[in-house]
Design a protein around this motif. Structure first.
Motif, short mmCIF file in Angstrom:
data_model
loop_
_atom_site.label_atom_id
_atom_site.label_comp_id
_atom_site.label_asym_id
_atom_site.label_seq_id
_atom_site.Cartn_x
_atom_site.Cartn_y
_atom_site.Cartn_z
N ARG A 290 20.25 -13.70 34.34
CA ARG A 290 19.41 -12.47 33.90
C ARG A 290 18.46 -12.33 33.13
O ARG A 290 19.32 -12.94 32.07
CB ARG A 290 20.40 -11.74 34.27
N PRO A 291 18.13 -11.31 32.50
CA PRO A 291 17.84 -10.51 31.53
C PRO A 291 18.89 -10.99 30.27
O PRO A 291 20.27 -9.92 30.69
CB PRO A 291 17.47 -8.99 31.49
N ALA B 30 18.52 -7.20 9.54
CA ALA B 30 18.93 -5.94 10.54
C ALA B 30 17.64 -5.27 11.87
O ALA B 30 18.33 -4.38 12.76
CB ALA B 30 19.86 -5.01 10.59
N ALA B 31 17.09 -5.85 11.84
CA ALA B 31 16.20 -5.64 12.88
C ALA B 31 15.91 -5.85 14.25
O ALA B 31 17.10 -6.74 14.50
CB ALA B 31 14.75 -6.69 12.12
N PRO B 32 15.47 -4.93 14.64
CA PRO B 32 16.06 -5.03 16.10
C PRO B 32 15.82 -6.33 17.16
O PRO B 32 14.64 -6.60 17.10
CB PRO B 32 14.92 -3.56 16.96
N VAL B 33 16.49 -6.42 17.82
CA VAL B 33 16.40 -7.86 18.38
C VAL B 33 15.66 -7.57 20.25
O VAL B 33 16.42 -6.59 20.97
CB VAL B 33 17.53 -8.38 18.01
N SER B 34 14.51 -7.64 20.35
CA SER B 34 13.69 -6.80 21.67
C SER B 34 13.08 -8.37 22.16
O SER B 34 12.82 -9.42 21.46
CB SER B 34 13.13 -6.20 21.12
N ASN B 35 12.37 -8.33 23.44
CA ASN B 35 11.56 -9.16 24.03
C ASN B 35 10.68 -8.90 23.24
O ASN B 35 9.34 -9.21 23.19
CB ASN B 35 11.22 -8.45 25.43
N PHE B 36 9.97 -7.70 22.32
CA PHE B 36 9.05 -7.68 21.83
C PHE B 36 9.48 -7.89 20.44
O PHE B 36 9.87 -6.48 19.79
CB PHE B 36 8.65 -5.90 21.77
N LYS C 30 20.41 -14.21 22.58
CA LYS C 30 19.78 -13.32 23.92
C LYS C 30 19.37 -14.54 25.30
O LYS C 30 19.95 -14.52 26.24
CB LYS C 30 18.71 -12.85 24.08
N GLN C 31 18.59 -15.22 24.89
CA GLN C 31 18.60 -16.49 25.73
C GLN C 31 19.43 -17.46 26.26
O GLN C 31 19.17 -18.22 27.62
CB GLN C 31 17.37 -17.49 24.81
#
Length: 486
Positions: A322-323, A162-168, A313-314
């Motif tokens: 939009r983002p 469940a790791a954070p889903v981020s651009n990073f 997210k993509q």
């Protein structure tokens, strides 16, 4: 009852006539878990006939069978050649080994990005002769990111699935460690690679003699990628830990700072985070992920949550310009699949991985997705990415799937979390028609799961194969009757 089920498995009892629902009603009266909510849908893919259905429109937690929807939507919208990209930009050219200004690294949320990929990016710059950046290094990512979907269980958030889903994303936003007992003591020692930019305070102990009635580890997630590990662990053997970071931006900053130190590039300024790439910059280096087809292969065979939600997210970015986030990504997924003819009117879609306890799908809806995978050439490669019973992925070691009659003949996506044990896929055998099935089980008793000899899905598929084979034998559609003895 359990002994009767065991006997049926061993002796293939329940030799009932193949008369459709009556057969399966009798089967279910014996094998259906008494405390669970179940839904079943099975179809003959050659004739199109429904073999059996029970509660096909009841909405239940899909768990990781949700990834089937994500795979189809991503293939439909993004295309099999889609890749995540990490790109380096500058306003100034490299002149005499120097960039006389700032440099920008734009991150797209590549769930497969590793430290070696960042080192490769810097190597691309040194190969162009760069050895000094006069300005700062800006990391470009999304502002105010939604790192977890609504409905993710809070005590899962420190665990890497469940790791954070981020651009990073770097090294899956996950840190691995080892907790070992100290000799002649109940104290423990935590070892984590020294270069990993996190801080963990450890007061955990080992209960080597089993005297503690309540013994469990507790991980507290603090600000700035700081953690506190406490409590106790039963036993005397070292255990592996996989800890999900809390601040992806900070983790990327500190990681790149360390990577720069070991590179040939000197940075005069700072490493900072920025949320928009300035205009009038030009591309000077780039790294791309594997294509979507490969990413989906990993996602389905390993049930990879980070890839699934990064793709979700993509979809939000692609459809709504939009983002991307969980909200617009889920809406985009539903829109794409509705356009493909999947009836999702009453479905609840919150993420792309199935981690959320707010997701709701029916067996019929999942069967529509599977049917699309089976019949539409655009999605046929997804079949090759599904786990095979006793052979690959999440079905390689699943109880009762690594032996006949299910071994090698069941190709399916699992969906498991506490209280949930789902399976959706296909039966493929030389002796019978291809069969599509969805078996959902929610509200599973943990005690019953511990005591059961075989999962409910395995028991049902056993009888589904027996009954289908018997019907086809009687009709002569699949098996040729043997010649009479001379």
């Amino acid at each position: 009852m359990r002994s009767l089920v065991n006997a049926c498995l061993l002796l293939s009892c329940l030799s009932l006539p193949a008369i459709g629902n009556d057969y399966f009603d009798n089967v279910l009266s014996i094998i259906k878990p008494p405390h669970s909510h179940t839904a079943i849908f099975a179809t003959n893919l050659v004739t199109g006939d429904i073999i059996f259905e029970q509660n096909p429109d009841t909405l239940l937690l899909p768990a990781s069978t949700m990834k089937l929807l994500t795979a189809v939507a991503a293939t439909s919208s993004l295309g099999s050649g889609f890749r995540f990209s990490t790109r380096v930009y500058s306003r100034f050219p490299i002149k005499d080994g120097v960039i006389a200004g700032d440099v920008y690294i734009s991150f797209s949320g590549d769930p497969t990005l590793k430290g070696k990929d960042l080192r490769s990016l810097l190597k691309q710059l040194t190969e162009q002769g760069l050895y000094r950046i006069e300005g700062s290094l800006y990391l470009i990512g999304q502002a105010n990111e939604q790192l977890q979907a609504p409905g993710w269980v809070w005590d899962d958030l420190g665990i890497c699935y469940a790791a954070p889903v981020s651009n990073f994303v770097l090294n899956r936003n996950c840190v691995h460690g080892k907790l070992s007992p100290k000799l002649a003591s109940s104290q423990s020692e935590l070892s984590v690679a020294g270069y990993v930019p996190i801080n963990i305070t450890n007061t955990a102990v080992f209960d080597k003699t089993g005297v503690e009635k309540f013994c469990q580890l507790d991980l507290q997630r603090l600000a700035g990628n700081h953690f506190s590990l406490s409590g106790c662990y039963p036993g005397s053997q070292a255990i592996k830990l996989a800890i999900a970071i809390t601040d992806p931006g900070l983790f990327m900053q500190e990681s790149i700072r360390q990577i720069l130190k070991s590179s040939k590039i000197q940075l005069k300024g700072q490493i900072l985070i920025k949320h928009q790439l300035p205009t009038q910059t030009h591309l000077i280096a780039a790294h791309e992920s594997a294509p979507l087809s490969d990413l989906l292969g990993t996602m389905l065979i390993k049930s990879d949550n980070l890839i699934a939600d990064s793709l979700l997210k993509q979809l939000g970015t692609k459809i709504y310009q939009r983002p991307g986030n969980f909200s617009n990504g889920s809406r985009a997924l539903k829109k794409i699949l509705s356009g493909e003819g999947i009836m999702l009117t009453h479905a609840k879609i919150v993420d792309g991985s199935g981690l959320s306890r707010y997701n709701l799908l029916s067996a019929r809806q999942l069967s529509q997705v599977l049917n699309l995978i089976y019949t539409d050439p655009r999605f046929s490669q997804l079949m090759d990415s599904l786990p095979i019973a006793g052979v690959s992925g999440t079905l390689k070691y699943k109880a009762s799937f690594n032996k006949p009659p299910l071994f090698k003949h069941v190709i399916a996506k699992t969906g498991s979390m506490q209280g949930v044990d789902n399976l959706a896929g296909f039966i493929s055998s030389e002796n019978q028609d291809d069969t599509l099935f969805v078996i959902l089980e929610n509200g599973q008793s943990s005690l019953q799961k511990k005591q059961q000899q075989a999962p409910f899905s395995a028991l049902f598929l056993h009888y589904l194969m027996d009954n289908t084979l018997a019907q086809e034998s009687q009709s002569g559609s699949a098996l040729t009757p043997s010649s009479p003895a001379n």
